[in-house]
Design a protein around this motif. Structure first.
Motif, PDB file in Angstrom:
ATOM      1  N   ILE A  58       0.787  -1.303  -0.048  1.00 34.65           N
ATOM      2  CA  ILE A  58       0.029   0.175  -0.182  1.00 34.65           C
ATOM      3  C   ILE A  58       0.930   1.191  -0.003  1.00 34.65           C
ATOM      4  O   ILE A  58       1.822   1.338   0.947  1.00 34.65           O
ATOM      5  N   GLU A  59       0.589   2.122  -0.848  1.00 36.24           N
ATOM      6  CA  GLU A  59       1.177   3.322  -0.929  1.00 36.24           C
ATOM      7  C   GLU A  59       0.064   4.712  -0.844  1.00 36.24           C
ATOM      8  O   GLU A  59      -0.936   4.561  -1.365  1.00 36.24           O
ATOM      9  N   ALA A  60       0.520   5.753  -0.166  1.00 37.88           N
ATOM     10  CA  ALA A  60      -0.256   6.791   0.084  1.00 37.88           C
ATOM     11  C   ALA A  60       0.585   8.029  -0.619  1.00 37.88           C
ATOM     12  O   ALA A  60       1.624   8.361   0.136  1.00 37.88           O
ATOM     13  N   ASP A  61      -0.063   8.616  -1.485  1.00 38.95           N
ATOM     14  CA  ASP A  61       0.665   9.636  -2.169  1.00 38.95           C
ATOM     15  C   ASP A  61       2.176   9.313  -2.393  1.00 38.95           C
ATOM     16  O   ASP A  61       3.041  10.231  -2.504  1.00 38.95           O
ATOM     17  N   GLY A  62       2.404   8.120  -3.090  1.00 35.10           N
ATOM     18  CA  GLY A  62       3.783   7.932  -3.509  1.00 35.10           C
ATOM     19  C   GLY A  62       4.573   7.251  -2.409  1.00 35.10           C
ATOM     20  O   GLY A  62       5.658   6.847  -2.457  1.00 35.10           O
ATOM     21  N   THR A  63       4.149   7.394  -1.151  1.00 35.44           N
ATOM     22  CA  THR A  63       4.973   6.837   0.029  1.00 35.44           C
ATOM     23  C   THR A  63       4.454   5.655   0.435  1.00 35.44           C
ATOM     24  O   THR A  63       3.378   5.255   0.815  1.00 35.44           O
ATOM     25  N   THR A  64       5.345   4.419   0.521  1.00 37.87           N
ATOM     26  CA  THR A  64       4.996   3.074   0.911  1.00 37.87           C
ATOM     27  C   THR A  64       4.617   3.124   2.538  1.00 37.87           C
ATOM     28  O   THR A  64       5.213   3.748   3.180  1.00 37.87           O
ATOM     29  N   ARG A  65       3.325   2.769   2.759  1.00 38.80           N
ATOM     30  CA  ARG A  65       2.837   2.794   4.309  1.00 38.80           C
ATOM     31  C   ARG A  65       2.546   1.142   4.587  1.00 38.80           C
ATOM     32  O   ARG A  65       2.345   0.929   5.834  1.00 38.80           O
ATOM     33  N   TYR A  66       2.554   0.197   3.658  1.00 41.89           N
ATOM     34  CA  TYR A  66       2.560  -1.279   4.135  1.00 41.89           C
ATOM     35  C   TYR A  66       3.577  -1.959   3.169  1.00 41.89           C
ATOM     36  O   TYR A  66       3.279  -1.903   1.761  1.00 41.89           O
ATOM     37  N   GLU A  67       4.805  -2.277   3.735  1.00 42.13           N
ATOM     38  CA  GLU A  67       5.579  -2.900   2.898  1.00 42.13           C
ATOM     39  C   GLU A  67       5.022  -4.160   2.250  1.00 42.13           C
ATOM     40  O   GLU A  67       4.251  -4.813   2.677  1.00 42.13           O
ATOM     41  N   GLN A  68       5.597  -4.660   1.054  1.00 43.59           N
ATOM     42  CA  GLN A  68       5.209  -5.982   0.359  1.00 43.59           C
ATOM     43  C   GLN A  68       5.147  -6.981   1.588  1.00 43.59           C
ATOM     44  O   GLN A  68       6.147  -7.283   2.126  1.00 43.59           O
ATOM     45  N   SER A  69       3.933  -7.841   1.516  1.00 43.02           N
ATOM     46  CA  SER A  69       3.819  -8.682   2.470  1.00 43.02           C
ATOM     47  C   SER A  69       2.937  -9.857   2.072  1.00 43.02           C
ATOM     48  O   SER A  69       1.959  -9.705   1.116  1.00 43.02           O
ATOM     49  N   PRO A  70       3.117 -11.004   2.514  1.00 38.05           N
ATOM     50  CA  PRO A  70       2.214 -12.274   2.070  1.00 38.05           C
ATOM     51  C   PRO A  70       0.879 -12.107   2.884  1.00 38.05           C
ATOM     52  O   PRO A  70       0.010 -12.866   2.539  1.00 38.05           O
TER      53      PRO A  70
ATOM     54  N   LEU B 217      -4.679   6.793  -2.838  1.00 39.16           N
ATOM     55  CA  LEU B 217      -4.059   5.567  -2.077  1.00 39.16           C
ATOM     56  C   LEU B 217      -4.000   4.334  -3.023  1.00 39.16           C
ATOM     57  O   LEU B 217      -5.027   4.159  -3.905  1.00 39.16           O
ATOM     58  N   THR B 218      -2.733   3.917  -3.073  1.00 40.46           N
ATOM     59  CA  THR B 218      -2.480   2.555  -4.155  1.00 40.46           C
ATOM     60  C   THR B 218      -2.527   1.446  -3.576  1.00 40.46           C
ATOM     61  O   THR B 218      -1.233   1.241  -2.963  1.00 40.46           O
ATOM     62  N   VAL B 219      -3.093   0.479  -3.848  1.00 46.75           N
ATOM     63  CA  VAL B 219      -3.063  -1.060  -3.416  1.00 46.75           C
ATOM     64  C   VAL B 219      -2.500  -1.655  -4.574  1.00 46.75           C
ATOM     65  O   VAL B 219      -3.054  -1.831  -5.424  1.00 46.75           O
ATOM     66  N   THR B 220      -1.615  -2.392  -4.230  1.00 46.31           N
ATOM     67  CA  THR B 220      -0.977  -3.266  -5.270  1.00 46.31           C
ATOM     68  C   THR B 220      -1.044  -4.758  -4.748  1.00 46.31           C
ATOM     69  O   THR B 220      -0.637  -5.078  -3.593  1.00 46.31           O
ATOM     70  N   ILE B 221      -1.631  -5.547  -5.637  1.00 48.73           N
ATOM     71  CA  ILE B 221      -1.892  -6.976  -5.453  1.00 48.73           C
ATOM     72  C   ILE B 221      -1.157  -7.877  -6.457  1.00 48.73           C
ATOM     73  O   ILE B 221      -1.352  -7.531  -7.614  1.00 48.73           O
TER      74      ILE B 221
ATOM     75  N   LEU C 248     -12.670  -6.344   8.398  1.00 45.42           N
ATOM     76  CA  LEU C 248     -12.713  -4.915   8.590  1.00 45.42           C
ATOM     77  C   LEU C 248     -12.266  -4.286   9.649  1.00 45.42           C
ATOM     78  O   LEU C 248     -12.923  -3.447  10.343  1.00 45.42           O
ATOM     79  N   SER C 249     -11.194  -4.940  10.274  1.00 54.05           N
ATOM     80  CA  SER C 249     -10.248  -4.322  11.450  1.00 54.05           C
ATOM     81  C   SER C 249      -9.628  -3.063  11.108  1.00 54.05           C
ATOM     82  O   SER C 249      -8.932  -3.164  10.241  1.00 54.05           O
ATOM     83  N   GLN C 250      -9.597  -2.442  12.279  1.00 55.37           N
ATOM     84  CA  GLN C 250      -8.687  -1.397  12.025  1.00 55.37           C
ATOM     85  C   GLN C 250      -7.126  -1.545  12.219  1.00 55.37           C
ATOM     86  O   GLN C 250      -6.963  -2.137  13.100  1.00 55.37           O
ATOM     87  N   CYS C 251      -6.524  -1.156  10.998  1.00 56.65           N
ATOM     88  CA  CYS C 251      -5.042  -1.710  10.858  1.00 56.65           C
ATOM     89  C   CYS C 251      -4.108  -0.632  10.896  1.00 56.65           C
ATOM     90  O   CYS C 251      -2.953  -0.851  11.122  1.00 56.65           O
ATOM     91  N   PHE C 252      -4.426   0.593  10.795  1.00 58.48           N
ATOM     92  CA  PHE C 252      -3.652   1.804  10.855  1.00 58.48           C
ATOM     93  C   PHE C 252      -3.897   2.842  12.078  1.00 58.48           C
ATOM     94  O   PHE C 252      -5.127   3.397  11.883  1.00 58.48           O
ATOM     95  N   ILE C 253      -2.967   2.727  13.008  1.00 58.63           N
ATOM     96  CA  ILE C 253      -3.269   3.812  14.005  1.00 58.63           C
ATOM     97  C   ILE C 253      -1.901   4.594  14.061  1.00 58.63           C
ATOM     98  O   ILE C 253      -0.891   4.223  14.509  1.00 58.63           O
ATOM     99  N   PRO C 254      -1.844   5.726  13.712  1.00 62.10           N
ATOM    100  CA  PRO C 254      -3.027   6.462  13.258  1.00 62.10           C
ATOM    101  C   PRO C 254      -3.350   6.412  11.895  1.00 62.10           C
ATOM    102  O   PRO C 254      -2.648   5.635  11.204  1.00 62.10           O
ATOM    103  N   SER C 255      -4.532   6.543  11.608  1.00 58.46           N
ATOM    104  CA  SER C 255      -4.906   6.290  10.113  1.00 58.46           C
ATOM    105  C   SER C 255      -4.073   6.894   9.124  1.00 58.46           C
ATOM    106  O   SER C 255      -3.290   8.044   9.185  1.00 58.46           O
ATOM    107  N   VAL C 256      -3.963   6.108   7.804  1.00 56.36           N
ATOM    108  CA  VAL C 256      -3.208   6.439   6.828  1.00 56.36           C
ATOM    109  C   VAL C 256      -3.802   7.741   6.192  1.00 56.36           C
ATOM    110  O   VAL C 256      -5.180   7.933   5.996  1.00 56.36           O
ATOM    111  N   GLU C 257      -3.114   8.927   5.911  1.00 51.23           N
ATOM    112  CA  GLU C 257      -3.675  10.058   5.487  1.00 51.23           C
ATOM    113  C   GLU C 257      -3.209  10.290   3.830  1.00 51.23           C
ATOM    114  O   GLU C 257      -1.906  10.100   3.620  1.00 51.23           O
ATOM    115  N   PHE C 258      -3.954  10.900   2.952  1.00 50.49           N
ATOM    116  CA  PHE C 258      -3.423  11.119   1.657  1.00 50.49           C
ATOM    117  C   PHE C 258      -4.299  12.076   1.102  1.00 50.49           C
ATOM    118  O   PHE C 258      -5.447  12.346   1.372  1.00 50.49           O
ATOM    119  N   GLU C 259      -3.904  12.997   0.185  1.00 49.90           N
ATOM    120  CA  GLU C 259      -4.546  14.000  -0.341  1.00 49.90           C
ATOM    121  C   GLU C 259      -4.770  13.819  -1.774  1.00 49.90           C
ATOM    122  O   GLU C 259      -5.728  14.056  -2.547  1.00 49.90           O
TER     123      GLU C 259
END
Length: 114
Positions: free
Chosen positions: A56-68, A91-95, A77-88
Motif C-alpha cells: 500500500i502506498e499513500a501519495d507515493g509513500t509506502t505505508r505497508y511494505e510488500q507482505s504475504p 492511495l494505491t493498493v498493489t496486489i 474490516l479491522s482497524q489496521c492503521f493507528i494513526p490512520s493513513v492520510e492522503f490527499e
C-alpha cells in the motif's frame, strides 16, 4: 487521541474487485471524492489468499511494505492503521498473484474525508 471522524467529515467506504491470473499484478487506486480534502483511512481490507503479496502506498509513500498477509480482510474490516493513513491525492493498493491459480480479489477502504 481519537481515531474517529470529526463532526462534518464525509464518510467513505469504497471497494474494487480484480481478477488476476498467475504472475499478474493489479494496482487499484482510491482517490478523494472532494477536492482540497484529506482522506483518512484506518481500514484497508484486501482478500487474503495463499500465493499473494500486498503493498500500500499513500501519495507515493509506502505505508505497508510488500507482505504475504493483507493488513485486514473485507469480512473482518479491522482497524489496521493507528494513526490512520492520510492522503490527499491517492492511495494505491498493489496486489500480486504469485500463486498457481486465477484469483479474484476485493480491496476496500473505509474512512472519511475532512
Amino acid at each position: 487521541m481519537s481515531h474517529s471522524p470529526p463532526a462534518g467529515a464525509t464518510p467513505v467506504c469504497e471497494a474494487a474487485q480484480v481478477q488476476l491470473d498467475t504472475g499478474e499484478k493489479a494496482r487499484i487506486e482510491f482517490t478523494p471524492e472532494q477536492s482540497s480534502t484529506t482522506f483518512k483511512t484506518p481500514i484497508v481490507a484486501i482478500t487474503r489468499a495463499t500465493g499473494t503479496t500486498y503493498e500500500i502506498e499513500a501519495d507515493g509513500t509506502t505505508r505497508y511494505e510488500q507482505s504475504p498477509v493483507p493488513p485486514s480482510e473485507p469480512n473482518h474490516l479491522s482497524q489496521c492503521f493507528i494513526p490512520s493513513v492520510e492522503f490527499e491525492d491517492s492511495l494505491t493498493v498493489t496486489i500480486r498473484n504469485v500463486g498457481e491459480q486465477i484469483r479474484t480479489y476485493t480491496a476496500q477502504v473505509v474512512g472519511w474525508e475532512e
